[in-house]
Design a protein around this motif. Structure first.
Motif, PDB file in Angstrom:
ATOM      1  N   ARG A 156       0.935  -1.043   0.148  1.00 35.86           N
ATOM      2  CA  ARG A 156       0.023  -0.019   0.100  1.00 35.86           C
ATOM      3  C   ARG A 156       0.754   1.228   0.044  1.00 35.86           C
ATOM      4  O   ARG A 156       1.821   1.026   0.489  1.00 35.86           O
ATOM      5  N   THR A 206      -9.582   7.576   5.467  1.00 31.14           N
ATOM      6  CA  THR A 206      -8.332   8.451   5.222  1.00 31.14           C
ATOM      7  C   THR A 206      -8.613   9.836   5.193  1.00 31.14           C
ATOM      8  O   THR A 206      -8.053  10.604   5.987  1.00 31.14           O
ATOM      9  N   ASP A 279      -3.017   5.559  10.583  1.00 37.01           N
ATOM     10  CA  ASP A 279      -3.830   5.331   9.605  1.00 37.01           C
ATOM     11  C   ASP A 279      -3.844   3.777   8.873  1.00 37.01           C
ATOM     12  O   ASP A 279      -2.753   3.376   8.597  1.00 37.01           O
ATOM     13  N   THR A 308      -7.635   4.658  11.625  1.00 36.41           N
ATOM     14  CA  THR A 308      -8.499   4.275  10.427  1.00 36.41           C
ATOM     15  C   THR A 308      -8.264   2.866  10.193  1.00 36.41           C
ATOM     16  O   THR A 308      -7.271   2.401  10.228  1.00 36.41           O
TER      17      THR A 308
END
Ligand code: ATP
Ligand code: MG
Length: 805
Positions: A156, A206, A279, A308
């Motif tokens: 990611r 996000t 995050d 998150t």
């Protein structure tokens, strides 16, 4: 799905190759060597499967092709071994039932010899095919990895804290609500409060966190603000390094011991009111989280951590406030976002058909900003209205596959293999389909997807855990509960359905028009949607479709009349079916050739009112777990053979109004968990019909039971009723007792006395009871939440049911 299934099937094959049942057969045809070799090969292959799958993920074509070849042989091996264990079940049945002449002939010595020779030959063929595949394996140099180890690293991009405010659409309310929570001191006991934001991929978690992070009020409130993207792997040391770097505004010396890092971190945060955003957290292991949490607790009162995550489970283990479950954008906000990206200057063109098509397209985006934006951007490049229309009709799906599914697939990759296959299997349903939990669990059981970790576990309970887990992880949504608080149905989000279809690939096919037939050799599970007669989709030449394991009939059926010829075609060409759903097809006859489906676990014949009886040959379906006959009002009696189905766990016979008695011997089916209706024999029932005592040992019964057609008998009344032994049925939730109409009789009191249920009972319904009072045991039902009495015309006294304060 393929890879998850392969690993699981290989494990199952190895297990059954060592099973007792197989040992008995092995002696018969002396194929010990073949089987041992087979087991070795499967073990070697299984050990490299996880690595092979990773190589497949990087689109290594040779590996993809190798896995495809492997898949089909492994399926064949699984079918073959399932055939063996069925053979054993049949042989057991024969030993139990010495009178079954036909069966005896079937297993006569010469027949056994033929069977053994045939099987010996088949196993050799499979072993040879597997050996060839195994030889090719060596050229890939796979690494051995015999057990699945948790999380795989994801790739990611790191996120950052910056987002131009004007870019965020429709999140003002969410932002305000979260900031209020962050800045308020009420409800927060510790110095550092933790608030997770959870929701599916691309929902804008996000973005929202960035929006909050950059807010002026937030800026003023906290002394120190830090944004850490956790994403790929949850490594406490790495996270500490990142936080420290933000706090001291330079890269820390990463060669130092962890202790030194931790010391540095504490020095920076102790006594400061800080805001830390973590995050994209995926780690679901609470111990790892606790390790990190301890290090972060030194902040001044009012410090906050905002997390998150896609995983509600992560939200649950980390939260001290919240969690905040983020929702999709509503239609109006979705349209605002779309407008901004798709039209020039973000303004709706006047007099353009694009607006209408655009709105239709946005509707399909389910309020997920990632999807709205991706699609909006693509459309902004298409000039003409016609191109928009064509996009709406044709390309939408492709875009989802290329751009959106890969993001969601990250969530899928996180699942353990048993959940992967259960989830992928759900793509057999059409979109927006309401999945019944109990039905789905039975389907999973029938496919062998449920793994027990010890013998005391029950498949249905573990299936329930799988279901709740998928719901919990947002793969399922919109769960509905019954009035007793049990989750009974749920659905899949549109994109989750796309994801399931994409991972299931060609293994699952939905037939939605008469033009297609079940013919793809790769397909193992088929659903036929709406009004399509099976005669259209079952191929006449049997070889092609012979490996199908599931045939489901779904959707609305109108004026459909299935013939027994097409049933016969199914029985003779789809011999490997585990699940066969023939509900609501207006069948008038179930041909006795149904016994050919020896692998069958789940048979749904419900809502076929014209069926009068079931063939006795059904007793040969020794693997049968679930038999659904709900609403088959024409059936007068159950076949005697049903009592030989020792593995039967669910018999749904509610709405079988025509039933006049239960077969004697039903009480032997002690695995039964569902028996919707027990019919007390009427006067016209045969002499040897089953009495209430058949219920005596059926103590695994769960859910609902209706005892129907009660009447007072002069002889042995109390004995008979007590014999039902309801008191020991601790899993029963709902009990209905229905007396025969017009049979009002005070003897009923004695009868009802004998029906004392277990105190766990939640619902009790009584119809046409002729007594004046109800028994005292009613007071002992401390869990009862619902009591209804209908047509109890003589009833005068009820005990006080609500406890006085
Ligand atoms: N309210 C919004 N207004 C405009 N764009 C948005 C909004 N919410 C999200 N987006 C855009 O949608 C995309 C996905 O958003 P984001 O990365 O915040 O989702 P996420 O929920 O964090 O997803 P993931 O679970 O993959 O981390 C981004 O391109 C983002 O800019
Ligand atoms: Mg994100």
């Amino acid at each position: 799905m393929a890879e998850a299934i392969l690993f699981d099937i290989a494990a199952r094959i190895i297990e059954s190759l060592g099973s007792q049942a197989l040992k008995e057969i092995r002696l018969l045809w002396g194929a010990r060597d073949e089987l041992d070799k087979l087991k070795d090969t499967v073990s070697t292959i299984k050990n490299v499967l996880l690595d092979a799958e990773e190589q497949r993920a990087v689109n290594n074509n040779q590996v993809i092709e190798w896995l495809e070849r492997l898949k089909y042989v492994v399926y064949d091996a699984d079918d073959l071994l399932d055939g063996f264990s069925t053979e054993c079940l049949l042989r057991d049945m024969m030993t139990r039932d010495k009178m079954a002449k036909k069966v005896r002939i079937f297993f006569s010595k010469s027949n056994r010899l033929v069977y053994d020779l045939k099987m010996g030959h088949k196993i050799k063929t499979i072993r040879q095919k597997l050996d060839a595949i195994d030889n090719d394996r060596t050229k890939f140099h796979f690494k051995e990895r015999p057990v699945e180890i948790g999380v795989r690293a994801r790739n990611r991009d790191d996120t950052h804290s910056f987002v131009p405010e004007a870019e965020v659409i429709g999140r003002e309310d969410d932002k305000k609500e979260i900031i209020d929570i962050l800045l308020s001191d009420s409800n927060v006991k510790e110095n550092v409060g933790i608030l997770p934001i959870a929701g599916i991929g691309g929902l804008g978690k996000t973005t929202l966190a960035q929006f909050i992070f950059n807010d002026l009020k937030v800026d003023k409130h906290f002394q120190l603000k830090m944004w850490v993207c956790v994403s790929n792997t949850f490594d406490v040391r790495k996270v500490v390094e990142k936080i420290l770097e933000l706090a001291i505004k330079q890269k820390p010396d990463i060669t130092v011991q962890m202790d030194t890092l931790v010391h540095g971190l504490r020095k920076e945060i102790v006594g400061k009111k800080y805001l830390l955003v973590l995050d994209d957290v995926w780690n679901e292991e609470s111990e790892k989280w606790d390790d990190l949490k301890i290090l972060l607790m030194g902040g001044a009162s009012g410090s906050r951590i905002l997390i998150t995550t896609r995983s509600p489970k992560v939200a649950q283990i980390t939260q001290t406030i919240g969690p905040y479950f983020l929702q999709g954008l509503d239609s109006q906000k979705s349209w605002c976002l779309f407008k901004k990206v798709a039209f020039e200057n973000g303004e709706e063109p006047v007099n353009s058909g694009k607006v209408e098509v655009g709105m239709e397209i946005v509707e399909k985006c389910s309020g997920v900003p990632l999807v709205i934006k991706t699609i909006g951007r693509l459309l902004s490049l298409e000039n003409s209205e016609a191109e928009w229309v064509s996009f709406n009709n044709n390309k939408m799906q492709k875009i989802k596959e290329d751009k959106i599914i890969p993001t969601l697939k990250l969530s899928y990759d996180q699942l353990p293999s048993h959940l992967k296959q259960c989830f992928a299997y759900c793509s057999i349903f059409p979109k927006d389909y309401v999945m019944k939990k109990s039905k789905l669990i039975n389907l999973w059981i029938a496919q062998g997807f449920i793994k027990l970790s010890n013998q005391n576990e029950c498949l249905e309970d573990v299936g329930h855990e799988y279901f709740m887990d998928l719901l919990w992880r947002s793969f399922f949504q919109e769960a509905e509960m019954d009035d007793l608080g049990n989750v009974i149905t749920s659905k899949m989000h549109d994109f989750m359905h796309d994801l399931a279809m994409s991972v299931a690939g060609s293994l699952i096919t939905k037939l939605e028009s008469k033009e297609k037939i079940i013919g793809d050799q790769k397909t193992r599970h088929v659903s036929v949607i709406n009004n399509i007669e099976f005669s259209f989709v079952i191929p006449t030449s049997s070889s092609k479709a012979s490996r199908i394991r599931t045939l489901l009939s779904l959707g609305e059926l109108k004026d459909l009349q299935e013939s027994s010829t097409s049933c016969e075609a199914i029985f003779s060409s789809l011999k490997y079916l585990r699940v066969l759903d023939l509900h609501g097809r207006q069948l008038d006859l179930v041909p006795s050739s149904i016994c050919k489906l020896k692998h069958l676990r789940d048979l749904d014949l419900s809502r076929n009112q014209k069926i009068k009886k079931l063939p006795d040959s059904i007793s040969r379906l020794q693997n049968l777990y679930t038999l659904r006959l709900s609403g088959c009002g024409g059936i007068k009696e159950l076949p005697r053979g049903i009592t030989k189905l020792v593995n039967l766990r669910h018999l749904y016979n509610d709405g079988c109004w025509g039933l006049t008695y239960m077969p004697r011997g039903l009480g032997q089916l002690t695995n039964l968990q569902t028996l919707s209706k027990f019919v007390v024999d009427s006067d016209s029932a045969p002499k040897d019909s089953g009495r209430l005592g058949e219920l005596n040992r059926l103590n695994s019964l769960r859910g609902e039971l209706e005892i129907w057609g009660l009447r007072s008998r002069e002889e042995d009344v109390a004995l008979d009723y007590k014999g039902a032994n309801l008191k020991e049925k601790e899993h029963l939730q709902v009990l209905t007792l229905r007396w025969r109409r017009g049979n009002v009789n005070t003897d009923d009191e004695m009868a009802l006395e004998g029906f004392e249920p277990h105190p766990n009972l939640k619902k009790l319904k009584i119809y046409e009871y002729g007594g004046v009072r109800v028994p005292m045991w009613l007071l002992s039902l401390t869990n009862l939440v619902h009591l209804s009495l209908h047509g109890c015309s003589k009833l005068k006294y009820l005990p006080p049911l609500v406890e006085e304060e």
